[in-house]
Design an enzyme around this catalytic site. Structure first.
Site, short mmCIF file in Angstrom:
data_model
loop_
_atom_site.label_atom_id
_atom_site.label_comp_id
_atom_site.label_asym_id
_atom_site.label_seq_id
_atom_site.Cartn_x
_atom_site.Cartn_y
_atom_site.Cartn_z
N HIS A 327 0.76 -1.09 0.11
CA HIS A 327 -0.10 -0.11 -0.17
C HIS A 327 0.86 1.32 0.02
CE1 HIS A 327 -3.31 2.26 0.38
NE2 HIS A 327 -3.96 1.69 1.25
N HIS A 415 -27.29 9.93 -2.39
CA HIS A 415 -26.20 9.64 -2.86
C HIS A 415 -25.79 8.02 -2.37
CE1 HIS A 415 -21.78 9.54 -3.44
NE2 HIS A 415 -21.77 10.84 -4.17
N PRO A 416 -25.50 7.35 -3.47
CA PRO A 416 -25.09 5.90 -3.35
C PRO A 416 -24.29 5.68 -2.09
CG PRO A 416 -25.25 6.15 -5.49
CD PRO A 416 -25.16 7.51 -4.89
N ASP A 417 -23.05 6.46 -1.95
CA ASP A 417 -22.04 5.90 -1.30
C ASP A 417 -22.26 6.34 0.09
OD1 ASP A 417 -19.13 5.58 -0.01
OD2 ASP A 417 -18.88 7.69 0.02
N TYR A 439 -13.61 5.78 9.78
CA TYR A 439 -12.92 6.49 8.74
C TYR A 439 -13.23 6.02 7.45
CZ TYR A 439 -8.33 6.65 5.94
OH TYR A 439 -7.22 6.81 4.94
N THR A 452 -4.64 11.03 -0.07
CA THR A 452 -6.10 10.96 0.78
C THR A 452 -6.27 11.93 1.96
OG1 THR A 452 -5.23 9.06 2.15
CG2 THR A 452 -6.38 8.24 0.04
#
Length: 612
Positions: A327, A415-417, A439, A452
């Site tokens: 990552h 909103h889908p999210d 988070y 991010t």
């Protein structure tokens, strides 16, 4: 005419890099008032009053000085956070990355042209590798279109890290070695590494400057497989990458000290395009249940993957595929973009190779054999033991919720999210009878080298709505009103975070300046509410929308009593991967998923009633 010409030329992958705006520094006042809002759901009246006092003192005192120093730093760096984030979030972390930091996931190809089928895996792998090499070629020649949010170009720098990239362990801090070059910059390494039965092979992906065809790649993979079948297992040196970082760094130093050729082998692995893991497991999965593949991707055989490599392609015996990635060099969206490209290409060709089958004379793969001694053997067995114990503790579920998806949610003008995030909050609240610090990843790629920001979905509005849903005396109207307030707050915070106006990275910056200056840690960061609300990487729910494509991944929970909660949203379904630690009695991934499904249904019902 000239203008017309310039418009007809395709945009180059990295052409906007130099014109991207610098990462902004939010105002201290804004960040601190957002922080106070964020801790409110986790505090009693008295605790909150105490924290307000601490924050005021910080704002008028040491915080002001730290903020000034941060502004100074931001004047000299286009992204004041970049190095800090890399070091704190990834390179200085000492726990084993392969299970705790890496992300892994299933390839979705079984949903169309490649259902699980034994005896197909090498043939399929050669085609998948070929398409992956085409994608690498798009990057090398800068023909991959730069991504945008509307008309705003997004930072593409992380795409340089997908190929020819590897983390190298250090005793106190790791480093990232990136060997990738575009055509304009010079020659880029073009060799692949294949791991099988604890052994390591390499071959060049090009012949006379041309990418090997799938039939040629297939013959290389067959060679490796035949070599491994007739001979004993290898030493499994790759397992060392799953070890705690300092231990691995010391084991690596020892490996190099025995024989200088070992260093050459390490360099070959580090600079390779990516690693191909030939894995003998058969994690049979189907579109509604990807659990086995996801678990295997996150916690499979450590002797056939290089945990520090930016990309390991996992080839399973049943003809299915997965990936495991470090990552540190990039966020999941880079891999998602590539795998979505692969998925589309395979659909286009029905997962078959329809071109020539001519073979050029290509050298057979070369085996890379480390010189090892007793100490290396014992280091490897310690690494395997440690890895096995921790992977045994990981619980993973990856299920599809198929009752509805994006289409239905958008019909309700929601909103889908945000819909999924609130369903997750309610599911957690139902299970644990308290709010869970949460988070959600917000992307800051509008800015130069942006990665991010943290968006904290557990708002006061979300908690009030959860309470309303649990209160039998509360009617549908009040519940609906509370839900819409939670939606609106979430959308506002997410939009601000994407504009660089979140507060978590800002507070991290202030904390790190105090550390660099040798000042005592400000009280703000030692206040119990700071970590109780998730600060310092203590979020109970670590979540991310992986996107609206077919690609999904999973990551282990951030804390022992927490969950990893990752999801993709399709027109007709929501596919979720949830991780938890089995040794924690309070958490259970299956129960959370079942509660989550119920929450989705309840929310849709509320949203439907509101339209009558």
């Amino acid at each position: 005419m000239a203008n017309h010409l310039s418009q007809s030329l395709p945009e180059m992958t990295f052409e906007y890099q130099n014109s991207l705006p610098p990462l902004p520094v939010p105002s201290l006042e804004n960040s601190l008032s957002k922080y106070l809002e964020a801790v409110r759901p986790f505090a009693s009246e008295d605790e909150y009053k105490g924290t307000v006092q601490i924050v005021r003192k910080f704002q008028d005192g040491v915080g002001k000085e730290l903020h000034q120093k941060l502004l100074q730093r931001a004047k000299t760096k286009k992204n004041w956070l970049e190095e800090w984030w890399l070091d704190t979030a990834y390179l200085e972390v000492r726990i084993p990355s392969q299970l705790n930091v890496n992300f892994g996931g299933p390839g979705p190809y079984l949903e169309h042209c490649w259902p699980p089928a034994e005896g197909t895996y090498l043939e399929r792998a050669s085609l998948l590798i070929w398409h992956t090499l085409q994608y690498w070629n798009l990057l090398v020649t800068e023909r991959l279109a730069p991504q945008k949010a509307g008309k705003t170009p997004l930072d593409m720098d992380q795409f340089r890290m997908l190929f020819c990239t590897c983390k190298v362990p250090g005793v106190t801090k790791d480093t990232i070695h990136n060997y990738f070059k575009t055509e304009r910059e010079g020659p880029c390494p073009s060799h692949l590494v294949v791991m099988c039965h604890g052994r390591i092979f390499t071959f060049d992906a090009l012949c006379d400057g041309e990418i090997l065809t799938p039939p040629e790649l297939l013959s290389q993979l067959r060679y490796v497989k035949q070599r491994c079948e007739g001979e004993p297992e290898g030493d499994g040196v790759a397992a060392l990458t799953s070890e705690e970082r300092t231990r691995w760094a010391k084991a690596r130093e020892h490996l190099i000290s025995i024989d200088p050729h070992n260093k050459t082998i390490l360099e070959t692995i580090q600079s390779s395009l990516f690693v191909i893991s030939l894995d003998e497991t058969k994690p049979y999965s189907r579109p509604e249940n990807y659990t086995n593949m996801t678990l295997e991707a996150l916690s499979g055989n450590p002797t056939i993957r290089w945990g520090d490599k930016s990309y390991n392609i996992l080839v399973f015996w049943d003809g299915t595929f997965g990936s495991n990635c470090d990552h540190a060099p990039f966020d999941a969206m880079v891999l998602v973009s590539m795998c979505w490209y692969l998925d589309e290409k395979l659909k286009d060709t029905d997962g078959k190779w329809k071109d020539s089958v001519t073979f050029r004379p290509i050298p057979t793969p070369e085996e890379l054999v480390f010189t090892v001694d007793e100490k290396v053997h014992s280091d490897i067995s310690h690494a395997k033991q440690q890895y096995l114990e921790s992977t045994r503790d990981l619980q993973v579920v990856c299920y599809a919720f198929t009752a509805f998806g994006k289409v239905t949610i958008k019909q309700k003008k929601l909103h889908p999210d945000t819909f999924v995030q609130l369903a997750m909050q309610l599911a957690y609240y139902r299970m644990h009878r308290r709010p869970g610090s949460c988070y959600e990843t917000a992307m800051t790629r509008k800015f130069y080298h942006g990665r991010t920001e943290t968006m904290r979905p557990c708002t006061l509005e979300a908690v009030n709505w959860c309470k309303a849903m649990m209160d039998p005396t509360c009617d549908a109207d009040a519940r609906r009103k509370a839900m819409l307030q939670a939606f609106s707050k979430h959308n506002q915070l997410m939009a601000e975070a994407q504009e660089g106006k979140g507060f978590d990275r800002h507070l991290l910056g202030l904390y790190l300046i105090a550390k660099e200056e040798g000042w005592p840690t400000p009280e703000l960061f030692t206040d119990p509410l700071y970590s109780k609300s998730g600060g310092g990487g203590n979020f109970v729910l670590s979540s991310s929308l992986v996107g609206y494509t077919t690609i999904l991944g999973a990551v282990a929970p951030m804390v022992h009593h927490g969950y990893g909660f990752f999801y993709r949203i399709r027109d007709d379904r929501i596919v979720v991967s949830i991780t938890a630690w089995k040794s924690c009695r309070q958490t259970d991934a299956v129960t959370l998923f079942n509660n989550f499904s119920n929450s989705l249904h309840e929310m849709l019902q509320l949203a439907t009633k509101s339209q009558l």
